[in-house]
Design an enzyme around this catalytic site. Sequence first.
Site, PDB file in Angstrom:
ATOM      1  N   TYR A   1      -1.745   6.835   4.230  1.00 18.12           N
ATOM      2  CA  TYR A   1      -2.141   7.071   5.609  1.00 18.12           C
ATOM      3  C   TYR A   1      -2.180   8.562   5.925  1.00 18.12           C
ATOM      4  CZ  TYR A   1      -1.216   2.143   5.566  1.00 18.12           C
ATOM      5  OH  TYR A   1      -1.239   0.822   5.231  1.00 18.12           O
TER       6      TYR A   1
ATOM      7  N   TYR B   1       2.371   8.825  15.336  1.00 17.50           N
ATOM      8  CA  TYR B   1       3.503   7.898  15.233  1.00 17.50           C
ATOM      9  C   TYR B   1       4.871   8.568  15.385  1.00 17.50           C
ATOM     10  CZ  TYR B   1      -0.047   5.017  12.818  1.00 17.50           C
ATOM     11  OH  TYR B   1      -1.168   4.319  12.469  1.00 17.50           O
TER      12      TYR B   1
ATOM     13  N   CYS C   1      -6.562  22.915  18.543  1.00 22.92           N
ATOM     14  CA  CYS C   1      -6.362  23.224  19.959  1.00 22.92           C
ATOM     15  C   CYS C   1      -5.816  22.021  20.716  1.00 22.92           C
ATOM     16  CB  CYS C   1      -7.683  23.698  20.569  1.00 22.92           C
ATOM     17  SG  CYS C   1      -7.472  24.491  22.170  1.00 22.92           S
TER      18      CYS C   1
ATOM     19  N   ARG D   1      -0.157  11.513  11.142  1.00 17.64           N
ATOM     20  CA  ARG D   1       0.994  10.629  11.337  1.00 17.64           C
ATOM     21  C   ARG D   1       2.065  11.218  12.249  1.00 17.64           C
ATOM     22  NH1 ARG D   1       4.271   9.028   8.058  1.00 17.64           N
ATOM     23  NH2 ARG D   1       4.461   6.900   8.842  1.00 17.64           N
TER      24      ARG D   1
ATOM     25  N   GLY E   1       0.834  -1.200   0.000  1.00 17.51           N
ATOM     26  CA  GLY E   1       0.000   0.000   0.000  1.00 17.51           C
ATOM     27  C   GLY E   1       0.863   1.242   0.000  1.00 17.51           C
ATOM     28  N   ARG E   2       1.500   1.501   1.148  1.00 18.37           N
ATOM     29  CA  ARG E   2       2.356   2.677   1.297  1.00 18.37           C
ATOM     30  C   ARG E   2       3.421   2.749   0.202  1.00 18.37           C
ATOM     31  NH1 ARG E   2       3.766   4.778   6.399  1.00 18.37           N
ATOM     32  NH2 ARG E   2       3.067   2.780   7.277  1.00 18.37           N
TER      33      ARG E   2
END
Length: 446
Positions: free
Chosen positions: A397, A340, A368, A336, A299-300
């Site tokens: 993602y 991560y 915020c 992300r 995918g990525r």
Amino acid sequence: MAAPAPVVPDEDPSFDELLALRPHLSVAIDSGLLVEGVPLARIAAEQGTPTWVYAASPITGRYHALAGALAEAGLDARIHYAMKANDALAVVRLLGSLGAGADVVSGGEFLAARAAGIAPADIVFSGVGKTDAELRLALAAGVGQINVESAEELAMLGAIADGMGVRAPVALRVNPDVDAGTHAKITTGRAENKFGIPIDTARDLYARAANAPGISVRGVAVHIGSQITALAPYRAAYARLAELVRGLRAEGLPVERVDCGGGLGIAYRNEPAPSPAAFAHMLRETLGGLDLPLMLEPGRWLVGPAGLLLARVILEKQGAAHRFVILDAAMNDLIRPSLYEAWHAIVPVSPSRWHARLSPAEVVGPVCESGDSFARARMLPGLPAGALVAILDAGAYGAVMSSTYNARPLAGAVMVRGTDVAVIRRRQTHEALLGQDVIPSWLASG
């Protein structure tokens, strides 16, 4: 009291070095950063910001590179695009036109794959928690393969399929207990993870599946995680998978295919990443001797480098300890970095900023939350209000994990092919966002 000295990070790739590894990007002295042949400044003027921008050429090029490497290695292998990385119908349609099937993990993704033109027989349905309704949807359409992740799911699927008068095409997803060396939140192949069947019990469950009503067991599957940038974890997992297949065959059980999963990583910063040729060679060494068709679910690797998030600077703010560059994009758009601690290159769009003096900056959004950050102590030029920046390698993602937190509508998306630009996802309006809510009659004002 004097302000503390800013922290200077380890040396990152220069803007020129980043572009050298991303041939679909370039800089023109008059119009600034281009995607293929289109200035990002033009896209910002026409579409507003933030906007997702995807380039068709790297998706096409990477698909052909991987497919070519598999063929060169003498492997009978089929690529199924993992739609969880980016479910934009245009992206899925492009990959389908190149020959890819789809790997889906929900009923919604199954319907999206179908809407993009992927045939049901070319769809693999993965995921640890498929519902009755999702399984019925897939079976009624003629799904190509369902990756079963537990004895409980096997029993549930068998009962559903038997009741429908069909046999479900099944691969058992095993958990090889291999540490892929990735972020803890994206590893899937260790014993403590929720995914898959413990490999030590898979042989018994496979034998049960071979005789279960409503089940047509076809093979075994594995997926050990995401953003894997070394081949050693794959080698260990596939070696265990090959041993399992040989054991199943020794017992006279039919094995028609092996699903190798996905997870191939990309170089976001300057980390090494395996080449398609090296990956294919490792596949041939570990699984080639089984003489079985292989399935891959990247995918990525296919779409990550092809996308960027185009954003505009709201203002620069000098804090007590840091220079803050505040963008109109936020963690609700690209989560992300917050989720991560992921590193994404951030480059200016204007050519006048390309070789300007750099200084550390905190790149943040307007949400915020203190966690609404894209980069810490990133070396960047001065970026006045209105300046455009591109957050690179956001094709995977990114948009799929977006939310409307702080009542921020979802960003739109475009795809670039050569000098052509097409809107592939309309920007959500505030009216559409608010229109999803309903105020009950008993709260209506008199």
